[in-house]
Design a protein around this motif. Structure first.
Motif, PDB file in Angstrom:
ATOM      1  N   ARG A 193       0.828  -1.215   0.000  1.00 59.21           N
ATOM      2  CA  ARG A 193       0.000   0.000   0.000  1.00 59.21           C
ATOM      3  C   ARG A 193       0.857   1.257   0.000  1.00 59.21           C
ATOM      4  O   ARG A 193       0.494   2.277  -0.567  1.00 59.21           O
ATOM      5  N   GLU A 194       2.004   1.188   0.664  1.00 62.43           N
ATOM      6  CA  GLU A 194       2.882   2.353   0.758  1.00 62.43           C
ATOM      7  C   GLU A 194       3.804   2.491  -0.456  1.00 62.43           C
ATOM      8  O   GLU A 194       4.476   3.510  -0.600  1.00 62.43           O
ATOM      9  N   GLY A 195       3.849   1.455  -1.306  1.00 63.43           N
ATOM     10  CA  GLY A 195       4.742   1.506  -2.464  1.00 63.43           C
ATOM     11  C   GLY A 195       6.199   1.356  -2.098  1.00 63.43           C
ATOM     12  O   GLY A 195       7.079   1.831  -2.833  1.00 63.43           O
ATOM     13  N   TRP A 239      -2.608   0.283 -19.341  1.00 65.18           N
ATOM     14  CA  TRP A 239      -2.777  -0.799 -18.386  1.00 65.18           C
ATOM     15  C   TRP A 239      -4.146  -1.439 -18.483  1.00 65.18           C
ATOM     16  O   TRP A 239      -4.246  -2.624 -18.759  1.00 65.18           O
ATOM     17  N   VAL A 240      -5.189  -0.663 -18.263  1.00 60.77           N
ATOM     18  CA  VAL A 240      -6.532  -1.232 -18.263  1.00 60.77           C
ATOM     19  C   VAL A 240      -6.873  -1.800 -19.637  1.00 60.77           C
ATOM     20  O   VAL A 240      -6.716  -1.133 -20.655  1.00 60.77           O
ATOM     21  N   ALA A 251      -1.483  -2.288  -4.382  1.00 54.80           N
ATOM     22  CA  ALA A 251      -0.609  -1.490  -5.252  1.00 54.80           C
ATOM     23  C   ALA A 251      -1.428  -0.671  -6.238  1.00 54.80           C
ATOM     24  O   ALA A 251      -1.092   0.486  -6.539  1.00 54.80           O
ATOM     25  N   VAL A 252      -2.500  -1.260  -6.748  1.00 49.55           N
ATOM     26  CA  VAL A 252      -3.356  -0.543  -7.700  1.00 49.55           C
ATOM     27  C   VAL A 252      -4.042   0.632  -7.007  1.00 49.55           C
ATOM     28  O   VAL A 252      -4.078   1.747  -7.541  1.00 49.55           O
ATOM     29  N   ARG A 262       2.992   1.792  -9.737  1.00 43.50           N
ATOM     30  CA  ARG A 262       3.349   0.902 -10.845  1.00 43.50           C
ATOM     31  C   ARG A 262       4.555   0.031 -10.498  1.00 43.50           C
ATOM     32  O   ARG A 262       4.650  -1.112 -10.942  1.00 43.50           O
ATOM     33  N   GLU A 263       5.484   0.602  -9.743  1.00 48.36           N
ATOM     34  CA  GLU A 263       6.703  -0.137  -9.421  1.00 48.36           C
ATOM     35  C   GLU A 263       6.377  -1.408  -8.643  1.00 48.36           C
ATOM     36  O   GLU A 263       6.879  -2.495  -8.962  1.00 48.36           O
TER      37      GLU A 263
END
Length: 265
Positions: free
Chosen positions: A126-128, A257-258, A183-184, A189-190
């Motif tokens: 969640r924090e990337g 992406w989508v 992440a989404v 993205r990373e």
């Protein structure tokens, strides 16, 4: 001063300072240990009862005060349940703070302590925080090596343990979200690419070269995934995949992406 309703001790806590190995000049002796510092540790519930934070967790009874028996729940502006309190600790006083999410999580982890590492992994998603994610995966791989081959092994609760289970973990008290869902939501993205590399069956030729290069530099790579659940197929409690969430969130996921198959099987 009010005392804790559970232990009857003052509403404060002593915190030991971190050890300092600074040597005294001209000597190899360590500097004298610093005295512990005292901070407030006071959770005042809406019923008026006070607790230390740890004592509250030990005595927590969902939405009822364990001391006076009064209902401490209320309804927020969006119609959801909340437990408001005045929290005074080393960070200062926070008034009308909703602690229900924290109480729910701690109660769950008290019952299922084996999930603590997996939930920490989700929080990093969640924090990337790629470095923290990789660090957890590498630590788990080291544990697997010490215990020979942990792949597919189950703990006493019947849950699978190890890197594969961590990568595909779904949060029972967080709408069954996976790391890819997290992440989404965070528009990272990373982290999304890292999870797709490690826990999906997406063809490796579709993974950008820079993702491979970073993974190699970090010392991680995809293992065998053919017999594993593809992380893109996991659905949350609302029946949504990461691709569905990406459509709702928009932002960085709209372009490229989508609908491309990167976030969906």
């Amino acid at each position: 001063m009010s005392v804790c309703a559970t232990c009857k001790k003052p509403l404060e806590v002593e915190i030991e300072p971190e050890e300092d190995d600074v040597q005294m000049s001209g000597s190899s002796s360590k500097a004298p240990a610093a005295a512990p510092e005292t901070y407030p540790d006071d959770v005042q519930l809406s019923c008026g009862c006070h607790f230390h934070w740890d004592c509250l967790l030990e005595a927590y009874q969902v939405t009822e005060c364990s001391n006076c028996g009064k209902d401490i729940a209320s309804t927020s502006s969006d119609g959801s349940q909340q437990v408001l309190c005045n929290l005074n600790n080393e960070g200062g006083l926070q008034e009308n703070l909703d602690i229900l999410p924290l109480l729910t999580e701690e109660s769950y982890l008290k019952a299922y302590p084996e999930d603590r590492k997996n939930r920490a992994f989700l929080e990093f998603c969640r924090e990337g925080d790629v470095q923290a994610i990789v660090g957890m995966l590498q630590d788990d791989e080291s544990d697997d090596d010490e215990d020979e081959d942990m792949e597919g092994v189950q703990d006493d609760s019947g849950k699978e343990v190890g890197v594969d289970a961590m990568l595909r973990y779904q949060d029972p008290i967080g709408d069954m979200q996976s790391g890819l869902h997290a992440a989404v939501h965070a528009q990272s993205r990373e982290v999304a690419w890292l999870l797709l590399l490690l826990a999906s069956n997406i063809p490796l030729l579709e993974i950008p070269p820079e993702v491979f290069q970073e993974a190699e530099a970090l010392g991680i790579m995809r293992g065998i995934t053919e017999d594993k659940v593809d992380i893109r197929s996991l659905k949350d409690a609302n029946g949504k995949t990461a691709e569905d969430i990406a459509k709702d969130v928009g932002g960085v996921w709209v372009t490229g992406w989508v609908g491309t198959g990167k976030l969906a099987v």
